[in-house]
Design a protein around this motif. Structure first.
Motif, PDB file in Angstrom:
ATOM      1  N   VAL A 587       0.825  -1.214   0.000  1.00  0.00           N
ATOM      2  CA  VAL A 587       0.000   0.000   0.000  1.00  0.00           C
ATOM      3  C   VAL A 587       0.856   1.258   0.000  1.00  0.00           C
ATOM      4  O   VAL A 587       0.339   2.355   0.216  1.00  0.00           O
ATOM      5  CB  VAL A 587      -0.956  -0.001   1.221  1.00  0.00           C
ATOM      6  CG1 VAL A 587      -1.955  -1.128   1.127  1.00  0.00           C
ATOM      7  CG2 VAL A 587      -0.160  -0.101   2.534  1.00  0.00           C
ATOM      8  N   LEU A 591       4.716   2.051  -4.843  1.00  0.00           N
ATOM      9  CA  LEU A 591       4.630   0.629  -5.177  1.00  0.00           C
ATOM     10  C   LEU A 591       5.048   0.362  -6.623  1.00  0.00           C
ATOM     11  O   LEU A 591       5.666  -0.672  -6.925  1.00  0.00           O
ATOM     12  CB  LEU A 591       3.201   0.133  -4.934  1.00  0.00           C
ATOM     13  CG  LEU A 591       2.913  -1.316  -5.321  1.00  0.00           C
ATOM     14  CD1 LEU A 591       3.769  -2.267  -4.502  1.00  0.00           C
ATOM     15  CD2 LEU A 591       1.427  -1.639  -5.137  1.00  0.00           C
ATOM     16  N   ASP A 592       4.725   1.277  -7.541  1.00  0.00           N
ATOM     17  CA  ASP A 592       5.041   1.054  -8.953  1.00  0.00           C
ATOM     18  C   ASP A 592       6.530   0.851  -9.189  1.00  0.00           C
ATOM     19  O   ASP A 592       6.940   0.088 -10.080  1.00  0.00           O
ATOM     20  CB  ASP A 592       4.540   2.234  -9.786  1.00  0.00           C
ATOM     21  CG  ASP A 592       3.018   2.317  -9.796  1.00  0.00           C
ATOM     22  OD1 ASP A 592       2.383   1.279  -9.501  1.00  0.00           O
ATOM     23  OD2 ASP A 592       2.483   3.407 -10.053  1.00  0.00           O
ATOM     24  N   LEU A 595       7.430  -2.830  -7.641  1.00  0.00           N
ATOM     25  CA  LEU A 595       6.457  -3.914  -7.835  1.00  0.00           C
ATOM     26  C   LEU A 595       7.128  -5.204  -8.273  1.00  0.00           C
ATOM     27  O   LEU A 595       6.857  -6.286  -7.738  1.00  0.00           O
ATOM     28  CB  LEU A 595       5.410  -3.467  -8.858  1.00  0.00           C
ATOM     29  CG  LEU A 595       4.191  -4.386  -9.008  1.00  0.00           C
ATOM     30  CD1 LEU A 595       2.949  -3.565  -9.326  1.00  0.00           C
ATOM     31  CD2 LEU A 595       4.412  -5.406 -10.129  1.00  0.00           C
ATOM     32  N   LEU A 625      -1.280  -8.758  -5.499  1.00  0.00           N
ATOM     33  CA  LEU A 625      -0.381  -7.816  -6.153  1.00  0.00           C
ATOM     34  C   LEU A 625      -0.471  -7.920  -7.673  1.00  0.00           C
ATOM     35  O   LEU A 625      -0.451  -6.909  -8.381  1.00  0.00           O
ATOM     36  CB  LEU A 625       1.060  -8.065  -5.683  1.00  0.00           C
ATOM     37  CG  LEU A 625       2.154  -7.217  -6.323  1.00  0.00           C
ATOM     38  CD1 LEU A 625       1.963  -5.744  -5.979  1.00  0.00           C
ATOM     39  CD2 LEU A 625       3.533  -7.695  -5.864  1.00  0.00           C
ATOM     40  N   SER A 629      -5.775  -3.807  -9.243  1.00  0.00           N
ATOM     41  CA  SER A 629      -5.207  -2.483  -9.495  1.00  0.00           C
ATOM     42  C   SER A 629      -4.804  -1.842  -8.182  1.00  0.00           C
ATOM     43  O   SER A 629      -5.125  -2.338  -7.100  1.00  0.00           O
ATOM     44  CB  SER A 629      -6.239  -1.604 -10.210  1.00  0.00           C
ATOM     45  OG  SER A 629      -7.352  -1.372  -9.346  1.00  0.00           O
ATOM     46  N   ARG A 630      -4.113  -0.703  -8.293  1.00  0.00           N
ATOM     47  CA  ARG A 630      -3.681  -0.004  -7.078  1.00  0.00           C
ATOM     48  C   ARG A 630      -4.873   0.349  -6.197  1.00  0.00           C
ATOM     49  O   ARG A 630      -4.844   0.191  -4.972  1.00  0.00           O
ATOM     50  CB  ARG A 630      -2.936   1.286  -7.459  1.00  0.00           C
ATOM     51  CG  ARG A 630      -1.520   1.053  -7.967  1.00  0.00           C
ATOM     52  CD  ARG A 630      -0.576   0.733  -6.809  1.00  0.00           C
ATOM     53  NE  ARG A 630      -0.588   1.768  -5.828  1.00  0.00           N
ATOM     54  CZ  ARG A 630       0.178   2.866  -5.852  1.00  0.00           C
ATOM     55  NH1 ARG A 630       0.994   3.056  -6.881  1.00  0.00           N
ATOM     56  NH2 ARG A 630       0.124   3.752  -4.881  1.00  0.00           N
ATOM     57  N   GLU A 631      -5.953   0.843  -6.810  1.00  0.00           N
ATOM     58  CA  GLU A 631      -7.119   1.256  -6.031  1.00  0.00           C
ATOM     59  C   GLU A 631      -7.754   0.058  -5.326  1.00  0.00           C
ATOM     60  O   GLU A 631      -8.082   0.124  -4.136  1.00  0.00           O
ATOM     61  CB  GLU A 631      -8.128   1.925  -6.946  1.00  0.00           C
ATOM     62  CG  GLU A 631      -9.386   2.381  -6.209  1.00  0.00           C
ATOM     63  CD  GLU A 631     -10.441   2.924  -7.159  1.00  0.00           C
ATOM     64  OE1 GLU A 631     -10.184   2.909  -8.383  1.00  0.00           O
ATOM     65  OE2 GLU A 631     -11.503   3.352  -6.685  1.00  0.00           O
ATOM     66  N   GLY A 634      -5.487  -1.308  -2.465  1.00  0.00           N
ATOM     67  CA  GLY A 634      -5.581  -0.506  -1.253  1.00  0.00           C
ATOM     68  C   GLY A 634      -6.879  -0.729  -0.522  1.00  0.00           C
ATOM     69  O   GLY A 634      -6.917  -0.747   0.723  1.00  0.00           O
TER      70      GLY A 634
END
Length: 954
Positions: A587, A591-592, A595, A625, A629-631, A634
């Motif tokens: 989180v 992270l990008d 990754l 992971l 997606s990131r959203e 989280g």
């Protein structure tokens, strides 16, 4: 019958609600009153019968009517009591007071309460009956004071009577009458001040009132409704916050009365004096016509007293009257006295802390703060406060209080400039001294004190950059030397970040800790150190502005390195620490950029870690992971999801990788039980300690290999040298094993009847023992044989200790739970072990070890220890010969060096790691003597306490 009543009263007191399930309160009350009227019952039984009415009056008398009838019955019993039944009469008065006040009979002016008030006043006036009636009069005064406190104004019309009783009484009861009089006066003046238009004539009538008028529960008659007690205290600060009575200058009667009370205050105990002066302060504050100067004569005595309660009363005077009573010189004197008392060697620690708190909240004559906030007194200069500079020899509480006080002083004096003042520099040097003590393995208390002191220093001086940066560097050096301090450093960072929102010191510290961890040589890291490193890195990963590239590289190097053997060990706690870092990285805002490497780490854990649970969690994180997606990631990992909308959102987000019926939050959450589910119960049936595994393996090796068998001890050889040579083997006789059974607690919850995969963690509360490994118990079923748990303790010092236990387990429905177990108390005698001698030695060899050790300790010539550590002592008690024999057989048989038939018992107890306690127990004509010798004098208090316990119980 009497015994039956004692049992019933005991059962009622133990659990009134459970007792009344078998009968009603009306029936039980009727039985109590009937037994009280029985002339055959003894006074002691009747006193016991009154205890339920004193402790639970509202339970037995739920209404005013029942309470009134009960009070009439009790007064009838009181009237029939013989004068010699003094104890019973006193308890009857107390029971009557409890019943009438708790049932609101007093506030409604019921007939029973009026009769009881008349009875109490009659008893209080019986001053000519001699010393035999004094206890009854003392109880009557206490009951009157309770009635007046519950129904203010009850004694308003009897102030002159109370004044006369106070002046005529020459015994110790004078104190009780004085306390009753000042309480009645304070309440009467307060109620009079509330009445509109009250003036000097009303005050004169009040002071001279001695009429026995009908008591009415009306404010106009001088009482308050509904048992509404007066505010306590009335005086909360400067004058003007209490109702005032406008009497002009014509207050001669009140001034005369106050002077009389002040003159007699010398006769009272300090606590009674403080209560009397407190009431007088409130009266003077409510009557502006009486100048505070009437209290001036008491100031010199109060300011010079060593009684805390009286000095507190003097500070109350200052807070109330400020410069109306205290001059600037008085103010300076009080402040100097507080500083002196705060560091006086004869004062106890609580008293010193109280005086320092008084300095912090000192009521000034002319406070600078316009909004009423408290601030340090202007007169407290650095020079005056120099006597309170903290040192490492202060106890922890005093040291922290001094540090906080001096920090405020230097801030007020302007010593927080960029260059830093001398005072701030001294405080920082003091902090570094504490740090050095912690670096040299200071006690647990010193560690906690250091981190608390660091927080206080940062709270006041974090804006001084050179100190903040220097402290960060010292914290990093301290952590590298003692990684076990990681929880303290994280706690310091958390509190600093919460309290100092604008300061970036916490992030600066976490970034520096990340750097020193990454730079540590990988080949020299131990698994235990890695666990602390991962804990710190997980906290660092919570900071969004700190780059995590170095952390991810460190993680990858550790888990793939052959030297660390992290995955091979399969340690669950260590693996969970790695996953906690990975979870925070999932989180993290950056992270990008990490990754790919994070996915490699999770995949490696999934395939290679030696614990299945860790593999499963790593596989889940890897799936999240690489799938979400990131959203969505989280949202899934967000903690604290409780309402239905968010829960539904999480379910929908996870539907792409899990079935709709599965709850991802449930799979990731460990629940906390609201109470302990199971506990450890000590097993006393096991044999005493026989040595460590190391010692047992050595003996077993000798038994299997005849060539290695050691012959019996040669009489010419130094017995002690041969005995002590065993300790050259690492770990020899250094552990104790305690046996416990794991059992459910008494509260039955069917959900926890079958528990699986229990992992128990034990924490030390002191530094006397080495850290314990986690314990694994396969299962615990309520209806099956209870598992036996072995605790292996390795003492640094063989002292009593307390272990804090917690556990994670799984229930039958697959959910994971965390619970805290009741603390485990390790008593001093549980550390006892028989003498660890070679297996081939006989009883004669053991006795020779005893005699030679006793000779060395008695002569003060201990070869392997400092002679100052050796000590002898004597413990005596009264025991019959038969009882002594039983005591030795019960408590000392495994450690006995002689036969039970001999006149003198010789006992040798071994306490790991290398301490001994020797006893020579003899029975003399008038007492039993325990002659004690030990090579560790610090054990003497525990030995004495142990002997006192076993001889008292025998």
């Amino acid at each position: 019958m009497a015994a039956n009543w004692v049992e019933r009263i005991t059962a009622f007191s133990r659990s009134p609600s459970e007792f009344l399930l078998c009968t009603s309160s009306e029936t039980f009350l009727a039985e109590l009153l009937r037994e009280l009227r029985d002339d055959k019952a003894s006074d002691s039984v009747k006193v016991a019968l009154l205890s339920p009415l004193c402790e639970y009056p509202t339970l037995l008398c739920p209404s005013i009517t029942v309470a009134e009838e009960t009070a009439l019955e009790l007064m009838s019993v009181f009237a029939q009591c013989l004068p010699k039944s003094l104890q019973l009469r006193c308890h009857l008065l107390l029971a009557l007071t409890s019943v009438l006040t708790c049932s609101f009979c007093v506030s409604t002016a019921s007939s029973g309460s009026q009769d009881f008030l008349a009875l109490l006043l009659q008893i209080a006036q019986e001053t000519n009956d001699g010393a035999a009636v004094r206890p009854l009069r003392a109880v009557a005064c206490d009951c009157l004071r309770e009635l007046e406190a519950c129904c203010p104004g009850l004694l308003t019309q009897r102030l002159e009577l109370l004044s006369g009783l106070r002046q005529k009484e020459t015994s110790r009861l004078h104190q009780a009458y004085a306390g009753l009089h000042i309480l009645g006066l304070r309440n009467a003046v307060y109620l009079l001040a509330l009445q509109p238009g009250a003036g000097p004539n009303d005050l004169k009538a009040l002071l001279g009132g001695n009429e026995v008028t009908e008591w009415e529960p009306d404010p106009d008659s001088g009482t308050l409704k509904n048992n509404s007690a007066l505010p306590s205290p009335l005086v909360l600060g400067p004058m003007g916050r209490v109702p005032t009575l406008q009497t002009g200058a014509d207050c001669r009667e009140l001034r005369s009365l106050l002077s009389s009370l002040l003159e007699e205050s010398y006769l009272l105990t300090p606590i009674a004096q403080a209560a009397l002066l407190y009431g007088l302060i409130e009266v003077v504050a409510m009557v502006p016509g009486v100048s505070p100067a009437v209290l001036r004569a008491q100031l010199l005595r109060l300011l010079g007293t060593s009684e805390v309660c009286l000095l507190h009363t003097a500070l109350l005077m200052k807070a109330t009257f400020t410069d109306s009573l205290f001059s600037a010189e008085d103010e300076a004197f009080v402040l100097k006295r507080l500083v002196s008392l705060s560091q006086h060697p004869l004062q106890s620690t609580p008293e010193k802390l109280f005086y320092m708190d008084c300095i912090l909240h000192f009521p000034e004559n002319r406070p600078i703060s316009a909004d009423g906030d408290e601030s340090l007194p202007v007169l407290l200069t650095p020079r005056l406060a120099a006597a309170l500079v903290p040192t490492v020899f202060n106890d922890s509480a005093s040291m922290l209080a001094r540090l906080n006080l001096l920090s405020l002083v230097y801030l007020e004096d302007g010593e927080d400039e960029e260059e830093g003042g001398r005072g701030v520099a001294y405080l920082y040097d003091h902090l570094i001294s504490l740090c050095r003590i912690v670096e040299n393995r200071g006690s647990r208390e010193m560690v906690v004190t250091f981190f608390r002191a660091s927080f206080l220093f940062l709270y006041h001086f974090s804006h001084v950059e050179r100190y903040a940066e220097s402290l960060t560097q010292r914290m990093c050096e301290l952590y590298i030397r003692h990684t076990r301090l990681a929880p303290h450093l994280i706690n310091l960072a958390n509190h600093t970040q919460d309290r100092l929102v604008e300061s970036g010191w916490a992030a600066q510290l976490l970034g520096a800790l990340q750097t020193v961890i990454i730079d540590a040589p990988l080949g020299q890291l131990k698994l235990q150190e890695l666990r602390w490193h991962f804990m710190v890195l997980a906290r660092v990963a919570e900071e969004g502005e700190i780059s995590q590239r170095s952390t991810i590289s460190f993680l990858f190097s550790v888990i793939t390195s052959s030297s660390s053997s992290l995955c091979v060990s399969g340690d669950w706690r260590l693996g969970n620490s790695v996953l906690s870092v990975c979870r925070q990285l999932l989180v993290h805002p950056s992270l990008d950029t990490i990754l790919s490497r994070l996915a490699d780490i999770l995949q490696h854990l999934t395939c290679n870690y030696g614990d299945t649970d860790i593999q499963d969690h790593a596989r889940l994180y890897y799936t999240l992971l690489t799938t979400l997606s990131r959203e969505k990631l989280g949202a899934v990992l967000a903690q604290g999801v409780s309402n239905g909308g968010q829960h539904a959102k999480t379910r929908s987000l996870s539907s792409s990788i899990m079935a709709e019926s599965e709850d991802l939050t449930t799979a990731l959450t460990i629940r906390q039980t609201g109470r302990p589910i199971f506990k450890l119960v000590r097993l006393d049936s096991y044999e005493p300690q026989r040595g460590t595994e190391t010692g047992q393996k050595l003996e077993l090796h000798n038994e299997l290999d005849p060539h290695q068998t050691e012959p019996p001890m040669d009489p010419e050889r130094d017995i002690l040298e041969a005995y002590r040579a065993q300790f050259h083997n690492p770990g020899f006789a250094s552990e104790i094993t305690l046996h416990y059974k794991l059992t459910h607690t008494e509260v039955h919850d069917a959900h926890f009847d079958q528990l699986y995969s229990i992992r128990m963690h034990l924490d030390l509360t002191d530094s006397h023992y080495r850290e314990l490994s986690d314990l694994s118990i396969p299962c615990l079923f309520r209806d099956r044989v209870l598992p036996v748990v072995k605790l292996r303790l390795e003492p640094r010092q063989p002292y009593p200790t307390t272990l804090r236990a917690s556990a994670i387990f799984t229930t039958q429905d697959g959910l994971s739970w965390h619970t805290n177990l009741p603390d485990i108390q390790v008593a001093f005698q549980q550390v006892f072990m028989p003498l660890p001698v070679p297996w081939a030695w006989g009883d004669g060899d053991k006795l020779r070890v005893f005699e030679r050790t006793w000779e060395e300790i008695s002569s003060g010539e201990c070869r392997d220890r400092d002679a100052a550590e050796c000590a002898t002592s004597l413990f005596c008690c009264e025991l019959e010969e038969k009882a002594l024999h039983g005591l030795v057989e019960k408590h000392f048989l495994p450690y006995l060096m002689t036969d039970l038939s001999e006149d003198q018992y010789k006992v040798l107890v071994y306490l790991p790691p290398q301490s001994h306690v020797l006893l020579k127990i003899t029975s003399e004509e008038d007492a039993v003597q325990f002659n004690i010798a030990t090579d560790n004098w610090q054990l003497l208090p525990f030995i004495n306490s142990f002997l006192h316990t076993i001889t008292t119980c025998s």
